[in-house]
Enzyme design. Structure first.
Site, PDB file in Angstrom:
ATOM      1  N   ARG A 284     -18.897  52.157  -6.054  1.00 31.20           N
ATOM      2  CA  ARG A 284     -18.832  51.753  -7.473  1.00 31.20           C
ATOM      3  C   ARG A 284     -19.372  50.347  -7.688  1.00 31.20           C
ATOM      4  NH1 ARG A 284     -13.222  53.510 -10.211  1.00 31.20           N
ATOM      5  NH2 ARG A 284     -12.358  51.691  -9.190  1.00 31.20           N
TER       6      ARG A 284
ATOM      7  N   LYS B  45     -16.420  43.682   1.965  1.00 28.90           N
ATOM      8  CA  LYS B  45     -15.286  43.580   2.881  1.00 28.90           C
ATOM      9  C   LYS B  45     -14.316  44.729   2.580  1.00 28.90           C
ATOM     10  CE  LYS B  45     -11.295  42.233   3.115  1.00 28.90           C
ATOM     11  NZ  LYS B  45     -10.800  43.239   4.050  1.00 28.90           N
ATOM     12  N   PRO B  46     -14.359  45.784   3.404  1.00 26.31           N
ATOM     13  CA  PRO B  46     -13.427  46.898   3.174  1.00 26.31           C
ATOM     14  C   PRO B  46     -12.025  46.516   3.628  1.00 26.31           C
ATOM     15  CG  PRO B  46     -14.747  47.282   5.156  1.00 26.31           C
ATOM     16  CD  PRO B  46     -15.221  45.980   4.579  1.00 26.31           C
ATOM     17  N   ALA B  47     -11.031  47.291   3.209  1.00 20.67           N
ATOM     18  CA  ALA B  47      -9.657  47.051   3.655  1.00 20.67           C
ATOM     19  C   ALA B  47      -9.605  47.180   5.176  1.00 20.67           C
ATOM     20  CB  ALA B  47      -8.725  48.067   3.016  1.00 20.67           C
TER      21      ALA B  47
ATOM     22  N   GLY C  47      -8.069  46.043  -6.003  1.00 24.39           N
ATOM     23  CA  GLY C  47      -6.859  45.928  -5.194  1.00 24.39           C
ATOM     24  C   GLY C  47      -5.688  45.526  -6.057  1.00 24.39           C
ATOM     25  N   SER C  48      -4.717  44.888  -5.429  1.00 23.49           N
ATOM     26  CA  SER C  48      -3.479  44.579  -6.151  1.00 23.49           C
ATOM     27  C   SER C  48      -3.666  43.411  -7.116  1.00 23.49           C
ATOM     28  CB  SER C  48      -2.380  44.256  -5.146  1.00 23.49           C
ATOM     29  OG  SER C  48      -2.780  43.139  -4.386  1.00 23.49           O
TER      30      SER C  48
ATOM     31  N   GLU D   4     -10.633  44.974 -10.685  1.00 22.44           N
ATOM     32  CA  GLU D   4     -10.060  46.313 -10.890  1.00 22.44           C
ATOM     33  C   GLU D   4      -8.708  46.302 -10.184  1.00 22.44           C
ATOM     34  OE1 GLU D   4     -11.263  48.673 -12.668  1.00 22.44           O
ATOM     35  OE2 GLU D   4     -13.309  47.960 -12.986  1.00 22.44           O
ATOM     36  N   LEU D   5      -7.637  46.147 -10.956  1.00 24.12           N
ATOM     37  CA  LEU D   5      -6.336  45.867 -10.334  1.00 24.12           C
ATOM     38  C   LEU D   5      -5.364  47.040 -10.484  1.00 24.12           C
ATOM     39  CD1 LEU D   5      -6.257  42.144 -11.494  1.00 24.12           C
ATOM     40  CD2 LEU D   5      -7.207  43.109  -9.393  1.00 24.12           C
TER      41      LEU D   5
ATOM     42  N   ARG E  88      -3.266  63.552  -7.022  1.00 25.07           N
ATOM     43  CA  ARG E  88      -4.563  63.213  -6.451  1.00 25.07           C
ATOM     44  C   ARG E  88      -4.351  62.006  -5.542  1.00 25.07           C
ATOM     45  NH1 ARG E  88      -8.508  59.934  -9.186  1.00 25.07           N
ATOM     46  NH2 ARG E  88     -10.527  60.082  -8.167  1.00 25.07           N
TER      47      ARG E  88
ATOM     48  N   GLU F  62       4.314  49.765  -9.817  1.00 27.17           N
ATOM     49  CA  GLU F  62       3.345  50.778  -9.392  1.00 27.17           C
ATOM     50  C   GLU F  62       3.945  51.513  -8.184  1.00 27.17           C
ATOM     51  OE1 GLU F  62      -0.313  49.018  -8.054  1.00 27.17           O
ATOM     52  OE2 GLU F  62      -1.458  50.655  -8.918  1.00 27.17           O
TER      53      GLU F  62
ATOM     54  N   SER G 127     -11.526  59.534 -14.190  1.00 31.20           N
ATOM     55  CA  SER G 127     -12.603  58.891 -13.422  1.00 31.20           C
ATOM     56  C   SER G 127     -13.878  59.718 -13.494  1.00 31.20           C
ATOM     57  CB  SER G 127     -12.201  58.759 -11.957  1.00 31.20           C
ATOM     58  OG  SER G 127     -11.014  58.030 -11.863  1.00 31.20           O
TER      59      SER G 127
HETATM   60  P1  NAP Z   1      -4.512  44.693  -1.634  1.00 31.73           P
HETATM   61  O1  NAP Z   1      -3.441  44.367  -0.681  1.00 31.73           O
HETATM   62  O2  NAP Z   1      -4.728  43.812  -2.798  1.00 31.73           O
HETATM   63  O3  NAP Z   1      -5.842  44.795  -0.735  1.00 31.73           O
HETATM   64  C1  NAP Z   1      -7.092  45.094  -1.289  1.00 31.73           C
HETATM   65  C2  NAP Z   1      -8.156  44.330  -0.554  1.00 31.73           C
HETATM   66  O4  NAP Z   1      -7.901  42.942  -0.699  1.00 31.73           O
HETATM   67  C3  NAP Z   1      -8.223  44.609   0.942  1.00 31.73           C
HETATM   68  O5  NAP Z   1      -9.561  44.605   1.352  1.00 31.73           O
HETATM   69  C4  NAP Z   1      -7.480  43.417   1.523  1.00 31.73           C
HETATM   70  O6  NAP Z   1      -7.908  43.072   2.815  1.00 31.73           O
HETATM   71  C5  NAP Z   1      -7.907  42.322   0.566  1.00 31.73           C
HETATM   72  N1  NAP Z   1      -7.002  41.169   0.555  1.00 31.73           N
HETATM   73  C6  NAP Z   1      -5.677  41.116   0.846  1.00 31.73           C
HETATM   74  N2  NAP Z   1      -5.228  39.843   0.742  1.00 31.73           N
HETATM   75  C7  NAP Z   1      -6.283  39.089   0.377  1.00 31.73           C
HETATM   76  C8  NAP Z   1      -6.465  37.704   0.101  1.00 31.73           C
HETATM   77  N3  NAP Z   1      -5.458  36.844   0.173  1.00 31.73           N
HETATM   78  N4  NAP Z   1      -7.691  37.278  -0.255  1.00 31.73           N
HETATM   79  C9  NAP Z   1      -8.715  38.128  -0.335  1.00 31.73           C
HETATM   80  N5  NAP Z   1      -8.621  39.448  -0.091  1.00 31.73           N
HETATM   81  C10 NAP Z   1      -7.418  39.928   0.249  1.00 31.73           C
HETATM   82  O7  NAP Z   1      -4.365  46.131  -2.235  1.00 31.73           O
HETATM   83  P2  NAP Z   1      -4.167  47.506  -1.457  1.00 31.73           P
HETATM   84  O8  NAP Z   1      -2.742  47.617  -1.091  1.00 31.73           O
HETATM   85  O9  NAP Z   1      -5.194  47.675  -0.398  1.00 31.73           O
HETATM   86  O10 NAP Z   1      -4.563  48.549  -2.588  1.00 31.73           O
HETATM   87  C11 NAP Z   1      -3.674  49.005  -3.507  1.00 31.73           C
HETATM   88  C12 NAP Z   1      -3.870  48.293  -4.820  1.00 31.73           C
HETATM   89  O11 NAP Z   1      -5.201  48.467  -5.290  1.00 31.73           O
HETATM   90  C13 NAP Z   1      -2.994  48.906  -5.900  1.00 31.73           C
HETATM   91  O12 NAP Z   1      -2.419  47.915  -6.685  1.00 31.73           O
HETATM   92  C14 NAP Z   1      -3.979  49.725  -6.713  1.00 31.73           C
HETATM   93  O13 NAP Z   1      -3.588  49.959  -8.016  1.00 31.73           O
HETATM   94  C15 NAP Z   1      -5.192  48.887  -6.638  1.00 31.73           C
HETATM   95  N6  NAP Z   1      -6.384  49.700  -6.938  1.00 31.73           N
HETATM   96  C16 NAP Z   1      -7.015  49.482  -8.126  1.00 31.73           C
HETATM   97  C17 NAP Z   1      -8.121  50.255  -8.462  1.00 31.73           C
HETATM   98  C18 NAP Z   1      -8.824  50.023  -9.763  1.00 31.73           C
HETATM   99  O14 NAP Z   1      -9.962  50.437  -9.877  1.00 31.73           O
HETATM  100  N7  NAP Z   1      -8.222  49.408 -10.747  1.00 31.73           N
HETATM  101  C19 NAP Z   1      -8.579  51.224  -7.573  1.00 31.73           C
HETATM  102  C20 NAP Z   1      -7.905  51.438  -6.384  1.00 31.73           C
HETATM  103  C21 NAP Z   1      -6.809  50.646  -6.079  1.00 31.73           C
HETATM  104  P3  NAP Z   1      -7.040  43.463   4.120  1.00 31.73           P
HETATM  105  O15 NAP Z   1      -7.008  44.931   4.146  1.00 31.73           O
HETATM  106  O16 NAP Z   1      -7.823  42.851   5.214  1.00 31.73           O
HETATM  107  O17 NAP Z   1      -5.676  42.855   3.914  1.00 31.73           O
END
Ligand code: NAP
Length: 458
Positions: free
Chosen positions: A142, A157-159, A211-212, A233-234, A261, A361, A421
């Site tokens: 995307r 940078k993927p997770a 991400g979050s 996109e949070l 899903r 969430e 989506s």
């Molecule tokens: P997350 O903990 O925020 O992690 C997402 C990404 O951010 C990962 O690549 C992670 O890397 C990185 N990250 C973590 N801490 C960071 C920091 N301090 N600085 C920079 N990058 C950092 O979220 P998640 O648990 O993977 O994903 C779930 C969240 O994503 C949910 O809140 C969900 O709603 C949201 N989400 C939103 C959408 C949208 O389009 N709105 C789509 C999908 C998911 P590491 O893995 O290396 O920690």
């Protein structure tokens, strides 16, 4: 020599592979490359950029099974769902292959005459993408699709939990003819440190994050010094509203998609079911029967509908939300008890508005149901959240639909559908769900700057 770290199977922690554990210094070297390649990529003819994206779309589609297996192994989702993600994720490459050749400026005569006002669109420059683990392919494409179409180079940078899919995608791009260094995958365990170092470099011009909300806020702050362009996109907390005039069987079908899903691990997942009191009993019974009939197991096994959650921490957090709701008076209709990292599809009825499960969430297969009596009550409850990503609405009344579309504070509203989506539509939220749009005609704008040119009249 670059260190590595292990990628683990979410079911049993078995090692699936290793990826580089880059330091901040190594990530900055990758940025050097992205900066060097920026000009030549931006001046590559749009048709050529589009054709590379198109070839990448075809290669990903041809290798759908291979991608699906990697996604399923590292993330846990059932193979059928992983194939769905591949089809969805690949579509962003096709959509933006078609958009690459439609970037255009404008020409206007100044209202007072005397000059001509032109606008020219230019790529914003080197980008950083940070993606979550729940859709290891699609959350990347995307961003990559529109960026490459617009003429931007990128670091992705993927997770850390699910990086293998992104390396596969990078291989596909190399095969599709993308010049080396235009797209680079950056993996690290020192995520905060590496990201801060990149944001501190003024040559980086854009960050797009999925991400979050907590991490998103940190990144917005981190981008302030160099005023990088930002897309966020949070998180979400989607309401799923069912009115008494709705087709209840269709609403239950939609609920299964909106809730289940990706095992509920989606930002667009229905997080709160708000059902008119007159149809709540029927809706709850039908939803519970469908949820209870799903088969839980390893994503790679035949016939499995629901895979494991991403890790033990996720299981514990979902379990706490269920326990809190039950302690507050909710009735457990089906599910509730995890087995290892597997959480069963769960339905809760009579959930109180203050329960954490409807305020936070969930990111798991839990459907909390509450009731309402009036339309205004439903709208107030739906909007009573810091988030504003997606909302779902079930009714056969057109006037009501129009009223609700205008009064729901969400970036996306699904009307009589459990899936919003679509690569051809602008995906994104408001409030704590972030800003910026991915997909649709809007998606490429996130990667373009406008230069205005004033020319004296001939
Ligand atoms: P997350 O903990 O925020 O992690 C997402 C990404 O951010 C990962 O690549 C992670 O890397 C990185 N990250 C973590 N801490 C960071 C920091 N301090 N600085 C920079 N990058 C950092 O979220 P998640 O648990 O993977 O994903 C779930 C969240 O994503 C949910 O809140 C969900 O709603 C949201 N989400 C939103 C959408 C949208 O389009 N709105 C789509 C999908 C998911 P590491 O893995 O290396 O920690």
């Amino acid at each position: 020599m670059t260190e590595t770290f292990d990628v683990l199977d979410p079911v049993d922690g078995a090692v699936l592979g290793q990826v580089p554990d880059l330091t901040a210094e190594e990530a900055l070297t990758a940025l050097d490359v992205a900066v060097q390649r920026q000009h030549s990529w931006a001046t590559t003819p749009p048709r050529e950029r589009g054709e590379i994206l198109r070839r990448a779309f075809e290669l990903v589609s041809e290798r759908s099974d291979e991608f699906a297996e990697t996604i399923s192994l590292e993330m846990g989702k059932p193979l059928a769902e992983a194939r769905g993600e591949v089809a969805y994720g690949a579509e962003f490459l096709r959509w933006f292959s078609e958009e690459a050749v439609r970037i255009r400026g404008s020409w206007l005569t100044a209202p007072a005459g005397g000059s001509r006002l032109l606008t020219v669109k230019k790529p914003v420059g080197p980008c950083l993408f940070i993606t979550p683990w729940n859709f290891p392919l699609a959350m990347g494409t995307r961003k990559i699709g529109p960026a490459l179409a617009a003429g931007c180079t990128a670091l992705v940078k993927p997770a850390s939990a699910t990086p293998l899919t992104m390396f596969k995608l990078a291989e596909v791009f190399a095969e599709a003819g993308l010049p080396e260094g235009v797209l680079q995958v950056v993996t690290t365990r020192s995520t905060g440190e590496v990201t801060s170092a990149l944001l501190a470099d003024p040559r980086l011009r854009k960050i797009s994050f999925t991400g979050s909300t907590a991490v998103g806020k940190e990144l917005v702050r981190g981008s302030a010094d160099n005023l990088q362009r930002v897309s966020m996109e949070l998180g979400g907390n989607a309401p799923f509203l069912v009115f008494a005039d709705a087709d209840i069987d269709a609403a239950v079908d939609g609920a299964m998609i909106a809730k289940m899903r990706n095992m509920g691990e989606a930002c667009t997942a229905a997080n709160r079911f708000l059902v008119h009191a007159d149809v709540a009993e029927e809706f709850t019974a039908k939803l519970a029967a469908r949820m209870g009939g799903l088969r839980v197991g390893r994503g790679q096994e035949d016939g499995v509908d629901v895979g494991p959650l991403i890790d033990a921490h996720a299981v514990e957090s979902v379990q706490q939300l269920v326990a809190d709701a039950v302690a507050g008076g909710a009735r457990l209709v089906v599910g509730g008890e995890p087995d290892g990292n597997f959480f069963p599809p769960t339905v809760l009825a009579d959930v109180a508005p203050e329960a954490r499960v409807v305020r936070e969430e969930i990111f798991g297969p839990v459907a909390p149901i509450s009731t309402f009596r009036t339309e205004q009550e439903a709208v107030d409850a739906a909007n009573n959240t810091e988030y504003g990503l997606s909302a779902y609405l079930w009714t056969r009344d057109l006037d009501r639909t129009l009223r609700l579309v205008e009064s729901l504070d969400f970036g996306m509203v699904g009307v009589n559908t459990g899936l919003v989506s679509n690569p051809a539509a602008p995906f994104g939220g408001v409030k704590a769900s972030g800003f910026g749009r991915e997909g649709g005609f809007e998606g490429i704008e996130e990667y373009l700057d406008t230069t205005y040119v004033g020319i004296s009249a001939p």
